[in-house]
Each structure stands twice: as C-alpha cells, then as structure tokens.
Design an enzyme around this catalytic site. Structure first.
Site, PDB file in Angstrom:
ATOM      1  N   HIS A  78       0.840  -1.208   0.000  1.00 33.32           N
ATOM      2  CA  HIS A  78       0.000   0.000   0.000  1.00 33.32           C
ATOM      3  C   HIS A  78       0.873   1.255   0.000  1.00 33.32           C
ATOM      4  CE1 HIS A  78      -3.542   2.448   1.543  1.00 33.32           C
ATOM      5  NE2 HIS A  78      -2.519   3.218   1.869  1.00 33.32           N
ATOM      6  N   GLU A  79       1.836   1.298   0.911  1.00 30.39           N
ATOM      7  CA  GLU A  79       2.693   2.475   0.998  1.00 30.39           C
ATOM      8  C   GLU A  79       3.659   2.561  -0.189  1.00 30.39           C
ATOM      9  OE1 GLU A  79       2.014   4.732   3.092  1.00 30.39           O
ATOM     10  OE2 GLU A  79       0.549   3.494   4.135  1.00 30.39           O
ATOM     11  N   HIS A 129       1.939   4.262  -3.043  1.00 26.11           N
ATOM     12  CA  HIS A 129       1.993   5.719  -2.919  1.00 26.11           C
ATOM     13  C   HIS A 129       3.338   6.255  -3.424  1.00 26.11           C
ATOM     14  CE1 HIS A 129      -1.718   6.210  -0.815  1.00 26.11           C
ATOM     15  NE2 HIS A 129      -1.326   5.607   0.307  1.00 26.11           N
TER      16      HIS A 129
END
Length: 224
Positions: free
Chosen positions: A32-33, A36
């Site tokens: 998820h990170e 980003h």
C-alpha cells in the site's frame, strides 16, 4: 474485529485470523505504501525515494499503533509516505492520484485473495488444512477491503483527505488541516467505541461482496 471473530469462531479460525492480520501488516501494508511512493516517483516527486520509502520492506512502513488497530478493530494504517506536491506538474492531480494508489492496491490484493479463495473452495478437497487456507485468504481479503475503505475517509491524515485536496480550494483545505491532530483523536475514539466501525464495516461488506461475486464468476459463480 478481533472481538467479533473470537465471539463467533473456533480456535482454528481465531489463529487463522491472527496469521492473516500479520500477513497484511508485514506484506500488504508495505505494498500500500509502496504504491503511494511509486506513483509519486513516476509523477516526478523523489521525496519518498530519497527517504527510503520506495521499498516493500515492512520495517520502512509499519506504524505499530496502526498495526494493533488492524488486529483489534479491522481498520488501521502505516506510516504516511512523504510527498511534496510542488514536484508534480499538476500538484492537485498528482496528489490525488498518489493518494488513490494505496487504497487501489488494497482492492487489487483483496480481489486476488478472493480469486484464490474461490479456487480453493471450488476445487480443493474439504479438509482442515484447505479450510484454514480458505479462511486465511478470506480474512486477508476482508482486511484489505477494510483498509481501502478506511483510508478513503476524506479527513486528514487519511488518503481520502489528499483526494479531497484536489477538489477543495486551498484555503479551505489548509483550514481543515489545522485540525488534523483533533481529527485523529476523534477517529480513534469513534473506532474504539464502534461508532465509526459499524458504517465502515457496512461499506466494506458491500465492496467485499462485489469483489467476491466477480472473483467467483470464472468458477461458475458463488457456491450455494
């Protein structure tokens, strides 16, 4: 969420849920990170890369309070990826796309887990081992969906607030950011009391069921 699992499950399901949670914290939260950081990097911002966040190494991303929240209530977070929107050609658009990358990665991972779960449910023999595998995939998908929905709440410091920044005039968005500290406390309280967990669980259930329905189509639909 853990308390709900404990009330309605046997020991095997509880252990499976804990393993699924650990898998999400150490394997899917970093993705998820990373999503980003990767999107920000592709759009011209090297901030996350320079700070060692363009990686799937879980130690670079885990926030232990956020991890415990995932275990207890099913919603949580990792360390926010630093982004400098001034490095984007279109700051508002770049920030919104970068913010959406994380929740979208969770939705994609949830779908893949459900796809594997449907394959197990349709083709594997009914044994304790395969039941545990199916439960693991089910819980991993559910937690990923919950994380996606939670992070899309349009309040700071969640991803949804960065999407909101593309829609609000700057002066209103900066005004909202001034109350970030208080908003975080309010979210904690609402989650722990269940006031926010119930509507988030309802939304997560809708998305989960939709993904599960699509995942079942290649195998002839959901089992009766």
């Amino acid at each position: 969420m853990l308390f709900n699992i404990i009330r309605g499950a046997d020991v095997t399901e509880i252990i499976t849920y804990v393993f699924a949670m650990a898998f999400v914290v150490f394997c899917t939260l970093p993705i998820h990170e990373y999503a980003h950081a990767l999107v920000a990097y592709k759009l011209g911002d090297n901030t996350a890369k320079n700070m060692g966040r363009l990686t799937i190494n879980p130690m670079a991303h885990i926030d232990w309070i956020g991890a415990v929240m995932i275990l207890l209530v099913g919603f949580g977070y990792a360390k926010p990826v630093p982004v400098n929107s001034r490095n984007f050609k279109n700051p508002k658009f770049g920030m919104a796309v970068t913010a959406l990358a994380g929740p979208i990665s969770n939705i994609i991972m949830a779908f893949l887990f459900l796809l594997l779960g449907q394959a197990v449910a349709h083709f594997a023999s009914v044994t304790v081992l395969w039941s545990a595998v199916y439960s693991f995939l089910y819980f991993a998908a559910l937690i990923n969906v919950s994380l996606a929905v939670f992070n899309l709440i349009p309040v700071p410091p969640l991803d949804g607030s960065r999407v909101l920044s593309a829609l609000l005039p700057d002066k209103y968005y900066y005004k909202l950011m001034q109350y970030e500290r208080y908003i975080v406390i309010a979210i904690f309280v609402l989650l722990l009391t269940g006031a926010l967990s119930k509507p988030l669980s309802w939304l997560s259930g809708i998305l989960f069921n939709a993904l599960n329905y699509v995942a079942a189509l290649p195998f002839g639909g959901l089992l009766k």
